[in-house]
Enzyme design. Structure first.
Site, mmCIF file in Angstrom:
data_model
loop_
_atom_site.group_PDB
_atom_site.id
_atom_site.type_symbol
_atom_site.label_atom_id
_atom_site.label_comp_id
_atom_site.label_asym_id
_atom_site.label_seq_id
_atom_site.Cartn_x
_atom_site.Cartn_y
_atom_site.Cartn_z
ATOM 1 N N ASP A 65 -0.026 5.070 0.939
ATOM 2 C CA ASP A 65 -0.171 6.052 2.031
ATOM 3 C C ASP A 65 -0.191 5.362 3.402
ATOM 4 O O ASP A 65 -0.981 4.457 3.645
ATOM 5 C CB ASP A 65 -1.455 6.861 1.824
ATOM 6 C CG ASP A 65 -1.445 7.623 0.500
ATOM 7 O OD1 ASP A 65 -0.359 8.001 0.036
ATOM 8 O OD2 ASP A 65 -2.539 7.828 -0.071
ATOM 9 N N ASP A 77 0.866 -1.171 0.000
ATOM 10 C CA ASP A 77 0.000 0.000 0.000
ATOM 11 C C ASP A 77 0.912 1.234 0.000
ATOM 12 O O ASP A 77 2.086 1.147 0.389
ATOM 13 C CB ASP A 77 -0.887 -0.049 1.255
ATOM 14 C CG ASP A 77 -1.723 1.194 1.413
ATOM 15 O OD1 ASP A 77 -2.264 1.687 0.402
ATOM 16 O OD2 ASP A 77 -1.824 1.682 2.561
HETATM 17 MG MG LIG Z 1 -2.792 3.182 3.620
#
Ligand SMILES: [Mg+2]
Ligand SMILES: [Zn+2]
Length: 184
Positions: free
Chosen positions: A10, A8
């Site tokens: 962020d 992922d």
């Molecule tokens: Mg995230």
């Protein structure tokens, strides 16, 4: 049977700022560049898998997403690290209808796996929210890491929504260490 490392963006790669649309706000988390550099040297494709519903909501554009990714790539390159593929879903069901790419759907992981010759069954997914790990599980990834960066502590405290076998680690560096220890 090539292994790949899905992550992922962020809250895992960079500091979570809630809808990151400005490259000036793109800041790498500590230790991330060194960890990705280890994967690079091990020949493991590093594939970023990111929901960017801010596009569907009109907070920023796809061009902004790409500018942020370019900035992160630049910050990583300065420390000798490289992302092999950047994938994002610009959709949100309330604004653009259903799609097959928004996590927890597996679409982005499956596409990335196909484009980089990676077998999800021997790969890892690392994220800070349940939907990251669910997307991994839905793509057939069995090595799942929840990090305590980004929303990770909140996810850990909530204690539900995580697929079976998901391991909790402090950060991306610890996930990479465990992944490389698992060998081929
Ligand atoms: Mg995230
Ligand atoms: Zn989508």
């Amino acid at each position: 049977m090539n292994r790949g490392f899905f992550i992922d963006r962020d809250g895992v790669l960079n500091v979570e700022v809630n809808y990151l649309g400005d490259p000036a706000d793109a800041v790498l988390l500590p230790g991330v560049a060194a960890a990705i550099g280890r994967l690079n040297r091990a020949g493991v494709p590093v594939l970023v898998i990111s929901n960017q519903a801010g596009v569907a909501k009109g907070y920023f554009t796809e061009a902004d997403v790409k500018r942020v990714n370019d900035r992160l790539a630049e910050l990583l390159a300065a420390e000798g690290a490289r992302i092999d593929g950047w994938y994002y879903c610009p959709h949100h069901p309330d604004f653009t209808g259903a799609c097959g790419c928004r996590k927890p759907a597996p679409g982005m992981l499956l596409r990335a796996a196909g484009e980089h010759g990676v077998d999800p069954a021997v790969s890892a997914m690392t994220g800070d929210r349940p939907s990251d790990l669910e997307a991994g599980a839905n793509a057939g990834v069995t090595e799942l890491y929840l990090v305590r960066t980004g929303y990770g502590r909140r996810t850990e405290a909530a204690g539900d929504g995580l697929p079976p076998g998901c391991r909790i680690v402090d950060d991306l560096a610890e996930a990479v260490t465990k992944f490389l220890e698992n060998g081929m």
